[in-house]
Design a protein around this motif. Structure first.
Motif, mmCIF file in Angstrom:
data_model
loop_
_atom_site.group_PDB
_atom_site.id
_atom_site.type_symbol
_atom_site.label_atom_id
_atom_site.label_comp_id
_atom_site.label_asym_id
_atom_site.label_seq_id
_atom_site.Cartn_x
_atom_site.Cartn_y
_atom_site.Cartn_z
ATOM 1 N N LYS A 1 0.829 -1.205 0.000
ATOM 2 C CA LYS A 1 0.000 0.000 0.000
ATOM 3 C C LYS A 1 0.866 1.258 0.000
ATOM 4 C CE LYS A 1 -4.231 -1.792 2.153
ATOM 5 N NZ LYS A 1 -5.131 -1.704 3.334
ATOM 6 N N LEU A 2 1.928 1.262 0.792
ATOM 7 C CA LEU A 2 2.812 2.418 0.834
ATOM 8 C C LEU A 2 3.539 2.599 -0.495
ATOM 9 C CD1 LEU A 2 4.325 1.988 4.410
ATOM 10 C CD2 LEU A 2 2.915 3.905 3.635
ATOM 11 N N VAL A 3 4.013 1.501 -1.071
ATOM 12 C CA VAL A 3 4.704 1.575 -2.362
ATOM 13 C C VAL A 3 3.754 2.069 -3.449
ATOM 14 C CG1 VAL A 3 5.750 0.178 -4.191
ATOM 15 C CG2 VAL A 3 6.453 -0.140 -1.812
ATOM 16 N N ASP A 4 2.527 1.572 -3.446
ATOM 17 C CA ASP A 4 1.554 2.004 -4.449
ATOM 18 C C ASP A 4 1.264 3.495 -4.309
ATOM 19 O OD1 ASP A 4 -0.498 1.350 -6.541
ATOM 20 O OD2 ASP A 4 -1.841 2.080 -4.963
ATOM 21 N N ALA B 1 9.123 -5.501 -5.033
ATOM 22 C CA ALA B 1 8.659 -6.549 -5.946
ATOM 23 C C ALA B 1 7.352 -6.176 -6.635
ATOM 24 C CB ALA B 1 8.485 -7.854 -5.169
ATOM 25 N N SER B 2 6.489 -5.440 -5.960
ATOM 26 C CA SER B 2 5.204 -5.070 -6.553
ATOM 27 C C SER B 2 5.352 -4.159 -7.762
ATOM 28 C CB SER B 2 4.311 -4.391 -5.509
ATOM 29 O OG SER B 2 4.873 -3.168 -5.081
ATOM 30 N N GLN B 3 6.557 -3.595 -7.942
ATOM 31 C CA GLN B 3 6.817 -2.719 -9.079
ATOM 32 C C GLN B 3 7.415 -3.470 -10.271
ATOM 33 O OE1 GLN B 3 5.944 0.876 -8.789
ATOM 34 N NE2 GLN B 3 4.844 -0.398 -7.310
ATOM 35 N N GLN B 4 7.653 -4.768 -10.123
ATOM 36 C CA GLN B 4 8.206 -5.576 -11.215
ATOM 37 C C GLN B 4 7.073 -6.045 -12.124
ATOM 38 O OE1 GLN B 4 11.092 -7.654 -8.021
ATOM 39 N NE2 GLN B 4 11.234 -8.610 -10.030
ATOM 40 N N LEU B 5 6.427 -5.124 -12.786
ATOM 41 C CA LEU B 5 5.210 -5.412 -13.540
ATOM 42 C C LEU B 5 5.440 -6.416 -14.661
ATOM 43 C CD1 LEU B 5 3.731 -1.805 -13.747
ATOM 44 C CD2 LEU B 5 3.358 -3.566 -12.004
#
Length: 323
Positions: free
Chosen positions: A189-192, A220-224
Protein backbone atom coordinates in the motif's frame (compact mmCIF):
# COMPACT_ATOMS: atom_id res chain seq x y z
CA UNK A 1 8.16 -26.17 11.42
CA UNK A 2 6.69 -23.51 9.14
CA UNK A 3 9.61 -23.68 6.66
CA UNK A 4 8.05 -26.87 5.17
CA UNK A 5 11.18 -29.00 5.53
CA UNK A 6 13.32 -30.51 8.30
CA UNK A 7 15.50 -27.76 9.72
CA UNK A 8 18.18 -26.78 12.22
CA UNK A 9 18.52 -23.55 14.17
CA UNK A 10 21.72 -21.58 14.71
CA UNK A 11 22.90 -18.69 16.87
CA UNK A 12 22.49 -16.19 13.99
CA UNK A 13 21.73 -15.98 10.31
CA UNK A 14 25.41 -15.67 9.41
CA UNK A 15 26.23 -18.67 11.58
CA UNK A 16 23.67 -20.67 9.60
CA UNK A 17 25.09 -19.43 6.30
CA UNK A 18 28.65 -20.31 7.34
CA UNK A 19 27.46 -23.79 8.32
CA UNK A 20 25.85 -24.23 4.90
CA UNK A 21 29.11 -23.43 3.12
CA UNK A 22 31.11 -25.67 5.45
CA UNK A 23 28.73 -28.47 4.44
CA UNK A 24 28.65 -27.77 0.70
CA UNK A 25 32.30 -26.67 0.36
CA UNK A 26 31.79 -25.52 -3.25
CA UNK A 27 34.59 -24.67 -5.65
CA UNK A 28 32.43 -21.96 -7.23
CA UNK A 29 29.59 -19.78 -5.97
CA UNK A 30 27.38 -17.81 -8.35
CA UNK A 31 25.94 -14.83 -6.47
CA UNK A 32 24.61 -11.33 -7.08
CA UNK A 33 24.09 -8.28 -4.91
CA UNK A 34 22.47 -8.54 -1.52
CA UNK A 35 23.29 -8.66 2.15
CA UNK A 36 26.90 -7.57 2.70
CA UNK A 37 27.31 -10.10 5.54
CA UNK A 38 26.82 -12.93 3.05
CA UNK A 39 29.70 -11.64 0.95
CA UNK A 40 31.79 -11.38 4.11
CA UNK A 41 31.22 -15.07 4.83
CA UNK A 42 32.18 -15.97 1.28
CA UNK A 43 35.35 -13.89 1.54
CA UNK A 44 36.37 -16.10 4.48
CA UNK A 45 35.77 -19.21 2.38
CA UNK A 46 37.73 -17.67 -0.48
CA UNK A 47 40.64 -17.11 1.89
CA UNK A 48 40.47 -20.59 3.41
CA UNK A 49 39.67 -22.70 0.37
CA UNK A 50 40.01 -20.60 -2.74
CA UNK A 51 36.28 -20.50 -3.50
CA UNK A 52 35.72 -18.78 -6.84
CA UNK A 53 32.96 -16.15 -6.98
CA UNK A 54 30.93 -15.93 -10.18
CA UNK A 55 28.23 -13.40 -11.08
CA UNK A 56 24.63 -14.50 -10.58
CA UNK A 57 23.91 -14.19 -14.30
CA UNK A 58 26.93 -16.26 -15.38
CA UNK A 59 26.42 -18.87 -18.06
CA UNK A 60 25.33 -22.30 -16.87
CA UNK A 61 28.43 -23.64 -18.62
CA UNK A 62 30.56 -21.94 -15.96
CA UNK A 63 29.08 -24.20 -13.28
CA UNK A 64 30.03 -27.76 -12.41
CA UNK A 65 28.70 -30.47 -10.11
CA UNK A 66 28.82 -29.38 -6.48
CA UNK A 67 28.95 -25.66 -7.24
CA UNK A 68 26.38 -23.34 -5.65
CA UNK A 69 24.00 -20.74 -6.98
CA UNK A 70 23.30 -18.45 -4.03
CA UNK A 71 19.99 -16.70 -4.58
CA UNK A 72 18.80 -14.02 -2.17
CA UNK A 73 15.13 -13.33 -2.86
CA UNK A 74 13.57 -10.94 -2.04
CA UNK A 75 16.75 -8.90 -2.26
CA UNK A 76 18.28 -6.72 0.46
CA UNK A 77 17.80 -3.73 0.45
CA UNK A 78 15.37 -3.29 -2.47
CA UNK A 79 12.81 -6.03 -1.82
CA UNK A 80 12.98 -7.09 -5.48
CA UNK A 81 12.43 -10.74 -6.46
CA UNK A 82 14.26 -13.34 -8.55
CA UNK A 83 12.62 -16.30 -10.25
CA UNK A 84 13.57 -19.29 -8.05
CA UNK A 85 12.38 -21.88 -10.57
CA UNK A 86 14.59 -20.44 -13.30
CA UNK A 87 17.71 -20.55 -11.13
CA UNK A 88 16.85 -24.04 -9.86
CA UNK A 89 16.70 -25.32 -13.42
CA UNK A 90 19.99 -23.60 -14.23
CA UNK A 91 21.73 -25.11 -11.19
CA UNK A 92 20.36 -28.61 -11.62
CA UNK A 93 21.22 -28.70 -15.33
CA UNK A 94 24.88 -28.68 -14.24
CA UNK A 95 24.62 -30.77 -11.07
CA UNK A 96 24.98 -27.62 -8.95
CA UNK A 97 23.08 -26.73 -5.78
CA UNK A 98 20.55 -23.92 -5.35
CA UNK A 99 20.82 -22.22 -1.95
CA UNK A 100 18.07 -19.68 -1.33
CA UNK A 101 18.33 -16.97 1.30
CA UNK A 102 14.62 -16.38 1.94
CA UNK A 103 15.01 -14.03 4.91
CA UNK A 104 12.92 -11.27 3.28
CA UNK A 105 10.35 -13.79 2.01
CA UNK A 106 9.50 -15.66 5.22
CA UNK A 107 7.10 -18.60 5.53
CA UNK A 108 3.58 -17.46 4.80
CA UNK A 109 4.82 -15.43 1.84
CA UNK A 110 7.22 -17.73 -0.01
CA UNK A 111 8.18 -21.43 -0.10
CA UNK A 112 11.41 -21.86 -2.13
CA UNK A 113 11.18 -25.66 -2.00
CA UNK A 114 8.10 -25.57 -4.24
CA UNK A 115 10.26 -23.99 -6.95
CA UNK A 116 13.28 -26.27 -6.67
CA UNK A 117 15.52 -24.96 -3.88
CA UNK A 118 17.90 -27.57 -2.41
CA UNK A 119 18.63 -25.76 0.84
CA UNK A 120 16.95 -22.69 2.31
CA UNK A 121 18.44 -20.26 4.80
CA UNK A 122 16.63 -17.72 6.99
CA UNK A 123 17.99 -15.13 9.34
CA UNK A 124 15.35 -15.84 11.97
CA UNK A 125 16.48 -12.66 13.69
CA UNK A 126 14.30 -10.82 11.20
CA UNK A 127 10.71 -11.80 10.33
CA UNK A 128 10.56 -15.22 11.95
CA UNK A 129 11.65 -13.66 15.26
CA UNK A 130 9.57 -10.62 14.46
CA UNK A 131 10.01 -8.66 17.70
CA UNK A 132 13.57 -7.28 17.46
CA UNK A 133 14.62 -9.18 20.57
CA UNK A 134 16.40 -12.36 19.45
CA UNK A 135 19.15 -13.73 17.21
CA UNK A 136 18.54 -16.87 15.16
CA UNK A 137 19.56 -18.61 11.96
CA UNK A 138 17.77 -21.46 10.20
CA UNK A 139 18.82 -24.00 7.58
CA UNK A 140 16.19 -26.25 6.02
CA UNK A 141 16.57 -29.09 3.54
CA UNK A 142 14.81 -32.28 2.48
CA UNK A 143 18.14 -34.10 2.11
CA UNK A 144 18.49 -36.24 5.22
CA UNK A 145 22.22 -36.86 4.74
CA UNK A 146 22.85 -33.11 4.66
CA UNK A 147 20.73 -32.59 7.75
CA UNK A 148 22.65 -35.25 9.67
CA UNK A 149 25.99 -33.72 8.71
CA UNK A 150 24.81 -30.21 9.53
CA UNK A 151 23.74 -31.37 12.97
CA UNK A 152 27.13 -32.94 13.64
CA UNK A 153 29.00 -29.90 12.28
CA UNK A 154 26.96 -27.57 14.48
CA UNK A 155 28.38 -29.16 17.61
CA UNK A 156 31.91 -28.24 16.58
CA UNK A 157 31.16 -24.87 15.00
CA UNK A 158 29.70 -23.80 18.34
CA UNK A 159 26.71 -22.12 16.76
CA UNK A 160 23.86 -23.58 18.82
CA UNK A 161 21.03 -21.15 19.55
CA UNK A 162 20.54 -20.31 23.24
CA UNK A 163 17.65 -21.51 25.38
CA UNK A 164 16.15 -18.04 25.76
CA UNK A 165 16.23 -17.44 22.00
CA UNK A 166 14.59 -20.84 21.46
CA UNK A 167 11.74 -19.89 23.77
CA UNK A 168 11.35 -16.52 22.07
CA UNK A 169 11.32 -18.26 18.69
CA UNK A 170 8.46 -20.54 19.74
CA UNK A 171 6.54 -17.46 20.87
CA UNK A 172 7.22 -15.75 17.55
CA UNK A 173 6.16 -18.44 15.11
CA UNK A 174 2.71 -18.52 16.71
CA UNK A 175 1.97 -15.14 15.10
CA UNK A 176 4.28 -15.39 12.06
CA UNK A 177 1.59 -15.83 9.44
CA UNK A 178 -0.50 -12.96 10.81
CA UNK A 179 2.47 -10.61 11.07
CA UNK A 180 4.14 -11.09 7.72
CA UNK A 181 0.95 -10.90 5.68
CA UNK A 182 -0.05 -7.67 7.42
CA UNK A 183 3.45 -6.22 6.98
CA UNK A 184 3.54 -7.18 3.32
CA UNK A 185 0.11 -5.70 2.69
CA UNK A 186 1.16 -2.46 4.39
CA UNK A 187 4.34 -2.30 2.31
CA UNK A 188 2.45 -2.74 -0.96
CA UNK A 189 0.00 0.00 0.00
CA UNK A 190 2.81 2.42 0.83
CA UNK A 191 4.70 1.58 -2.36
CA UNK A 192 1.55 2.00 -4.45
CA UNK A 193 0.90 5.39 -2.84
CA UNK A 194 4.47 6.61 -3.39
CA UNK A 195 4.57 5.31 -6.96
CA UNK A 196 1.21 6.86 -7.81
CA UNK A 197 2.39 10.19 -6.45
CA UNK A 198 5.55 9.95 -8.57
CA UNK A 199 3.78 9.32 -11.88
CA UNK A 200 0.60 11.37 -11.53
CA UNK A 201 0.22 14.70 -13.29
CA UNK A 202 -2.14 15.88 -10.58
CA UNK A 203 -1.42 19.01 -8.56
CA UNK A 204 -2.33 17.12 -5.38
CA UNK A 205 -0.25 18.37 -2.42
CA UNK A 206 0.89 14.88 -1.43
CA UNK A 207 2.04 14.14 -4.98
CA UNK A 208 3.99 17.39 -5.21
CA UNK A 209 5.63 16.66 -1.86
CA UNK A 210 6.72 13.16 -2.87
CA UNK A 211 8.01 14.38 -6.25
CA UNK A 212 10.09 17.04 -4.51
CA UNK A 213 12.15 14.56 -2.49
CA UNK A 214 11.77 11.00 -3.90
CA UNK A 215 13.71 9.86 -6.97
CA UNK A 216 12.48 6.25 -7.33
CA UNK A 217 10.89 3.31 -5.50
CA UNK A 218 12.01 -0.34 -5.60
CA UNK A 219 9.83 -3.26 -4.50
CA UNK A 220 8.66 -6.55 -5.95
CA UNK A 221 5.20 -5.07 -6.55
CA UNK A 222 6.82 -2.72 -9.08
CA UNK A 223 8.21 -5.58 -11.21
CA UNK A 224 5.21 -5.41 -13.54
CA UNK A 225 6.91 -7.32 -16.36
CA UNK A 226 7.49 -10.27 -13.98
CA UNK A 227 3.96 -10.65 -12.62
CA UNK A 228 3.36 -13.88 -14.57
CA UNK A 229 5.74 -15.76 -12.23
CA UNK A 230 5.93 -13.37 -9.31
CA UNK A 231 2.32 -13.87 -8.21
CA UNK A 232 2.85 -17.63 -8.21
CA UNK A 233 6.08 -17.46 -6.22
CA UNK A 234 4.67 -15.04 -3.62
CA UNK A 235 0.87 -15.45 -3.72
CA UNK A 236 0.22 -13.93 -0.29
CA UNK A 237 2.11 -10.66 -0.67
CA UNK A 238 5.28 -9.24 -2.18
CA UNK A 239 7.27 -8.75 1.03
CA UNK A 240 7.56 -6.12 3.75
CA UNK A 241 10.81 -4.45 2.55
CA UNK A 242 11.25 -1.78 -0.08
CA UNK A 243 13.75 0.92 -0.96
CA UNK A 244 13.20 4.65 -1.37
CA UNK A 245 15.78 6.48 -3.46
CA UNK A 246 15.86 10.09 -2.34
CA UNK A 247 16.84 12.95 -4.64
CA UNK A 248 20.27 13.23 -3.00
CA UNK A 249 22.45 11.73 -0.25
CA UNK A 250 21.70 14.49 2.24
CA UNK A 251 17.97 13.78 2.10
CA UNK A 252 18.55 10.04 2.56
CA UNK A 253 20.84 10.63 5.53
CA UNK A 254 18.46 13.02 7.26
CA UNK A 255 15.06 11.45 6.57
CA UNK A 256 15.21 8.73 9.29
CA UNK A 257 15.67 11.33 12.05
CA UNK A 258 12.58 13.20 10.85
CA UNK A 259 10.27 10.18 11.22
CA UNK A 260 8.34 9.40 14.39
CA UNK A 261 6.75 5.97 13.90
CA UNK A 262 9.60 4.51 11.90
CA UNK A 263 12.72 3.86 13.99
CA UNK A 264 16.20 4.19 12.51
CA UNK A 265 17.85 0.77 12.88
CA UNK A 266 20.05 -1.54 10.85
CA UNK A 267 18.07 -4.66 11.72
CA UNK A 268 14.52 -5.25 10.57
CA UNK A 269 11.56 -7.60 10.62
CA UNK A 270 9.97 -6.46 13.87
CA UNK A 271 6.34 -5.54 14.35
CA UNK A 272 7.45 -1.91 14.36
CA UNK A 273 8.33 0.02 11.22
CA UNK A 274 12.09 0.44 10.75
CA UNK A 275 14.12 2.51 8.29
CA UNK A 276 17.82 2.77 7.59
CA UNK A 277 20.04 5.04 5.58
CA UNK A 278 21.53 1.89 4.09
CA UNK A 279 25.01 3.06 3.14
CA UNK A 280 25.64 3.62 6.86
CA UNK A 281 25.92 -0.19 7.16
CA UNK A 282 26.76 -1.22 3.61
CA UNK A 283 29.11 1.06 1.68
CA UNK A 284 28.30 -0.74 -1.60
CA UNK A 285 24.73 0.63 -1.60
CA UNK A 286 23.97 3.93 -3.30
CA UNK A 287 23.99 6.67 -0.62
CA UNK A 288 20.59 7.93 -1.76
CA UNK A 289 18.87 4.70 -0.64
CA UNK A 290 16.67 4.45 2.44
CA UNK A 291 15.63 0.88 3.24
CA UNK A 292 12.14 0.53 4.69
CA UNK A 293 10.93 -2.46 6.73
CA UNK A 294 7.21 -2.02 7.28
CA UNK A 295 5.57 -2.98 10.57
CA UNK A 296 2.05 -3.97 11.52
CA UNK A 297 0.89 -0.43 12.26
CA UNK A 298 -2.02 1.14 10.40
CA UNK A 299 -0.58 1.93 6.98
CA UNK A 300 -2.27 5.33 6.92
CA UNK A 301 -0.31 6.27 10.05
CA UNK A 302 2.92 5.20 8.37
CA UNK A 303 1.98 7.20 5.27
CA UNK A 304 1.40 10.28 7.45
CA UNK A 305 4.81 9.73 9.05
CA UNK A 306 6.46 9.82 5.62
CA UNK A 307 4.52 12.95 4.67
CA UNK A 308 5.74 14.68 7.83
CA UNK A 309 9.29 13.52 7.21
CA UNK A 310 9.29 14.70 3.59
CA UNK A 311 7.89 18.05 4.69
CA UNK A 312 10.64 18.24 7.31
CA UNK A 313 13.26 17.89 4.59
CA UNK A 314 11.73 20.78 2.71
CA UNK A 315 11.49 22.89 5.86
CA UNK A 316 15.21 22.28 6.48
CA UNK A 317 15.98 23.51 2.98
CA UNK A 318 16.97 20.16 1.45
CA UNK A 319 14.38 20.49 -1.33
CA UNK A 320 12.48 23.25 -3.06
CA UNK A 321 9.31 24.32 -1.22
CA UNK A 322 6.09 22.78 -2.52
CA UNK A 323 3.94 25.46 -4.07
Amino acid sequence: MCVNAPCLTYSSGLAALHAAYVLLNPRRVSIGDGYHGTHGVLEIHQRLGGTQILPLDCSASNLQAGDVIHLETPLNPTGELFNIKMYAEKAHSRGAVLLVDATFGPPGLQDPFVWGADIVMHSGTKYIGGHSDMLCGILATHRQAWLTELKTDREFLGAVMGNMEGWLGVRSIRTLDLRVKRQSKNASKLVDWLSTCKRTESEDEEAKLVKAVVYRIQHASQQLEDMHWLKEQMPNGFGPVFAIWMKDESMARRLPSLLSLFHHATSLGGVEGLVEWRSMSDATVDPRVVRVSVGVEDWEDLKEDFINGFQGLINQGHASPVS
